[in-house]
Design an enzyme around this catalytic site. Structure first.
Site, mmCIF file in Angstrom:
data_model
loop_
_atom_site.group_PDB
_atom_site.id
_atom_site.type_symbol
_atom_site.label_atom_id
_atom_site.label_comp_id
_atom_site.label_asym_id
_atom_site.label_seq_id
_atom_site.Cartn_x
_atom_site.Cartn_y
_atom_site.Cartn_z
ATOM 1 N N ARG A 154 0.856 -1.186 0.000
ATOM 2 C CA ARG A 154 0.000 0.000 0.000
ATOM 3 C C ARG A 154 0.886 1.227 0.000
ATOM 4 O O ARG A 154 1.878 1.276 0.744
ATOM 5 C CB ARG A 154 -0.864 0.047 1.271
ATOM 6 C CG ARG A 154 -1.974 -0.963 1.282
ATOM 7 C CD ARG A 154 -2.498 -1.136 2.686
ATOM 8 N NE ARG A 154 -1.447 -1.672 3.555
ATOM 9 C CZ ARG A 154 -1.575 -1.901 4.857
ATOM 10 N NH1 ARG A 154 -2.707 -1.602 5.461
ATOM 11 N NH2 ARG A 154 -0.601 -2.405 5.571
ATOM 12 N N LYS A 204 -3.790 -11.541 -7.100
ATOM 13 C CA LYS A 204 -3.627 -10.083 -7.016
ATOM 14 C C LYS A 204 -4.927 -9.361 -7.370
ATOM 15 O O LYS A 204 -5.407 -8.488 -6.644
ATOM 16 C CB LYS A 204 -2.493 -9.663 -7.952
ATOM 17 C CG LYS A 204 -2.360 -8.181 -8.149
ATOM 18 C CD LYS A 204 -1.910 -7.496 -6.880
ATOM 19 C CE LYS A 204 -2.012 -5.994 -7.039
ATOM 20 N NZ LYS A 204 -1.082 -5.244 -6.279
ATOM 21 N N GLY A 257 -9.970 5.192 -4.616
ATOM 22 C CA GLY A 257 -9.265 5.676 -5.814
ATOM 23 C C GLY A 257 -7.835 5.192 -5.790
ATOM 24 O O GLY A 257 -7.538 4.131 -5.246
ATOM 25 N N CYS A 260 -4.383 1.846 -8.189
ATOM 26 C CA CYS A 260 -4.575 0.390 -8.264
ATOM 27 C C CYS A 260 -6.032 -0.050 -8.376
ATOM 28 O O CYS A 260 -6.402 -0.728 -9.334
ATOM 29 C CB CYS A 260 -3.933 -0.264 -7.053
ATOM 30 S SG CYS A 260 -2.200 0.175 -6.888
HETATM 31 C C1 UGA Z 1 -3.920 -1.067 -2.783
HETATM 32 C C2 UGA Z 1 -3.950 -2.336 -1.921
HETATM 33 O O1 UGA Z 1 -4.401 -2.030 -0.607
HETATM 34 C C3 UGA Z 1 -2.554 -2.974 -1.853
HETATM 35 O O2 UGA Z 1 -2.626 -4.195 -1.126
HETATM 36 C C4 UGA Z 1 -2.077 -3.249 -3.285
HETATM 37 O O3 UGA Z 1 -0.771 -3.794 -3.303
HETATM 38 C C5 UGA Z 1 -2.066 -1.946 -4.054
HETATM 39 O O4 UGA Z 1 -3.391 -1.392 -4.075
HETATM 40 C C6 UGA Z 1 -1.601 -2.243 -5.455
HETATM 41 O O5 UGA Z 1 -2.320 -2.923 -6.193
HETATM 42 O O6 UGA Z 1 -0.457 -1.930 -5.806
HETATM 43 P P1 UGA Z 1 -3.198 1.485 -2.387
HETATM 44 O O7 UGA Z 1 -3.796 1.741 -3.733
HETATM 45 O O8 UGA Z 1 -1.864 2.038 -2.064
HETATM 46 O O9 UGA Z 1 -3.090 -0.106 -2.131
HETATM 47 O O10 UGA Z 1 -4.185 2.094 -1.313
HETATM 48 P P2 UGA Z 1 -5.250 1.556 -0.256
HETATM 49 O O11 UGA Z 1 -4.756 1.834 1.098
HETATM 50 O O12 UGA Z 1 -5.676 0.191 -0.561
HETATM 51 O O13 UGA Z 1 -6.472 2.550 -0.558
HETATM 52 C C7 UGA Z 1 -7.150 2.542 -1.804
HETATM 53 C C8 UGA Z 1 -8.333 3.484 -1.758
HETATM 54 O O14 UGA Z 1 -9.353 2.995 -0.887
HETATM 55 C C9 UGA Z 1 -8.000 4.877 -1.253
HETATM 56 O O15 UGA Z 1 -8.690 5.834 -2.043
HETATM 57 C C10 UGA Z 1 -8.504 4.873 0.177
HETATM 58 O O16 UGA Z 1 -8.834 6.147 0.668
HETATM 59 C C11 UGA Z 1 -9.740 4.004 0.041
HETATM 60 N N1 UGA Z 1 -10.131 3.360 1.312
HETATM 61 C C12 UGA Z 1 -9.351 2.419 1.888
HETATM 62 C C13 UGA Z 1 -11.373 3.685 1.888
HETATM 63 O O17 UGA Z 1 -12.127 4.543 1.366
HETATM 64 N N2 UGA Z 1 -11.752 3.038 3.035
HETATM 65 C C14 UGA Z 1 -10.986 2.099 3.633
HETATM 66 O O18 UGA Z 1 -11.410 1.545 4.663
HETATM 67 C C15 UGA Z 1 -9.736 1.779 3.053
#
Ligand code: UGA
Length: 429
Positions: A154, A204, A257, A260
């Site tokens: 992440r 994945k 968003g 990923c």
């Molecule tokens: C995500 C995955 O969590 C990773 O495991 C994966 O490796 C990565 O994509 C990837 O494919 O490379 P990331 O995109 O860095 O990681 O961010 P996240 O923390 O997953 O958040 C994604 C979105 O979901 C953000 O917009 C975040 O604000 C939102 N989110 C997350 C929520 O709205 N609520 C939550 O409870 C968690």
């Protein structure tokens, strides 16, 4: 310890290279961008990622990490080669594999005998075989191994996620290659799953699609909570104690968003479509996500008295989540764009978005959270930066023309905000 070549010095490549060097391997990381390579060799890293700069400096200092121009320069003599190049969304929704193909062709002639090529980029099922075929056609020696090794990093916690992962997934049909890759990860304490390449690639997509669906689900629950006067925060607490559900990824907000989830859900939908399966559940999660952004706009419009035309709106947070400087596919940016289209006058503050935010159309970016609020009718919190919690809200209220807040991340304390005189609108509470 092994010699490792990493192709690509973006989020994934840089984290992989720095962490493998930290684990004691000899790593060369190659990138096409000469400026990036030069500054990285000086220990300056181009992204905001907690702990990564320290590891890069450590690796450069110990001599176990260096950066080189181009893919071939990074992989010559390497026992293990990681492909960490971008796979953006192509016009048909499926991942665009041109960077992978180019890298495979470029490294093939210089691969060392018995080296193993691991693909970390997120790619559709079948890409491990495709990389194998391209490399052999491009003149790779015959005894190379090829495997899928998806990343689960992440942004913001990538170093921790690499060094303390929930699992290591290795997709290869050659069990000897699987054993060698497991040994490469010997310094990492996590379950190792060796499976076939197609399953590894699918793990994945399935993981990201599940997480995105989980967030869309809780956003939908939040919307129902609003209608029936329940508090989604209490609901999530009560759900999360069930270990089958858990507390993680249940924070309602303005929609998911980043670089990923949007791309990977689109690619999985495309894969399902091509396979003749109607993945209506995932399509619903994507639609719900788009609607969530619109719901946030409606909250702001309501807070402005029914129209956004000419309304002065302050925005806190532009990155797609906190603790990153990444604006790619950010819900905050998308929401700001709709507000601007409807005629709102926007002033935004983000702790990290920097120059990239300054180039966004339709909004003025200022260097201070209070300044963003001067004369605003409504304050909209779009990214969950911790520092927003601790600001002087009496001062914020005094500087605004009306004390209205739309808290799209449920970051603030509604009771405290109301006590100061704000009209508070959160998500699902
Ligand atoms: C995500 C995955 O969590 C990773 O495991 C994966 O490796 C990565 O994509 C990837 O494919 O490379 P990331 O995109 O860095 O990681 O961010 P996240 O923390 O997953 O958040 C994604 C979105 O979901 C953000 O917009 C975040 O604000 C939102 N989110 C997350 C929520 O709205 N609520 C939550 O409870 C968690």
């Amino acid at each position: 310890m092994s010699s490792v070549g990493v192709v690509g010095a973006g989020y994934v490549g840089l984290t992989t290279a720095a962490c493998l060097a930290h684990l004691g391997h000899d790593v060369v990381c190659g990138d096409l961008d000469a400026d990036r390579v030069r500054t990285l060799n000086q220990g300056e890293i181009p992204i905001l990622e907690e702990g990564l700069d320290d590891l890069v400096v450590e690796g450069l200092g110990s001599g176990r990490l260096r950066f080189a121009l181009g893919a071939a320069a990074a992989v010559t003599d390497a026992e293990f080669v990681f492909l960490c190049v971008a796979t953006p969304q192509g016009s048909d929704g499926q991942a665009d594999l041109s960077a992978i193909d180019t890298a495979a062709r470029e490294i093939a002639p210089v691969l060392a005998p018995a080296s193993v090529v691991l693909n970390k980029s997120t790619v559709p099922v079948g890409t491990t075989e495709r990389v194998d075929r391209i490399m052999r056609e491009a003149g790779a020696v015959t005894d190379i191994g090829v495997a899928s090794n998806p990343e689960f990093l992440r942004e913001g916690t990538a170093v921790r996620d690499f060094l303390h992962p929930s699992r290591v997934v290795i997709g290869t049909d050659d069990s000897a290659v699987g054993v060698r890759i497991s040994e490469l990860y010997a310094g990492v304490n996590a379950p190792v799953l060796v499976t076939d390449p197609a399953s590894a690639e699918m793990i994945k997509y399935a993981s990201n699609a599940f997480l995105a669906t989980k967030i869309s689900f809780v956003n939908a629950i939040a919307n129902v909570c609003e209608a029936v006067n329940a508090d989604v925060r209490e609901v999530v607490l009560g759900m999360g104690y069930d270990p089958r559900i858990g507390f993680e990824f249940l924070h309602p907000g303005p929609g998911w968003g980043g670089s990923c989830f949007p791309k990977d859900t689109a690619a999985l939908l495309r894969t399902a479509d091509e396979a003749g399966y109607d993945f209506a559940l995932l399509r619903g999660a994507v639609t719900a996500n788009d609607e969530q952004r619109d719901r946030m706009v409606t909250k702001v419009r309501d807070a402005c008295g029914g129209t956004l035309a000419g309304a002065r709106v302050a925005i806190w947070g532009l990155t797609f989540k906190a603790n990153t400087d990444d604006l790619r596919d950010s819900p905050a940016v998308a929401i700001a764009a709709i507000l601007a289209e409807e005629g709102a006058v926007l002033r935004a503050y983000d702790p990290s978005a920097g120059d990239a935010a300054a180039g966004l159309p339709g909004l003025e970016v200022v260097a201070d959270a209070y300044e963003a609020c001067t004369d605003a009718q409504v304050l909209v919190v779009l990214t969950e930066w911790d520092e927003f919690r601790w600001l002087d809200f009496e001062r914020v209220a005094a500087s605004m023309s009306r004390a209205e807040v739309v808290d799209a991340r449920n970051l603030l304390d509604p009771a405290a905000m109301r006590h100061i005189g704000f009209t508070y609108r959160g998500v699902g509470r």
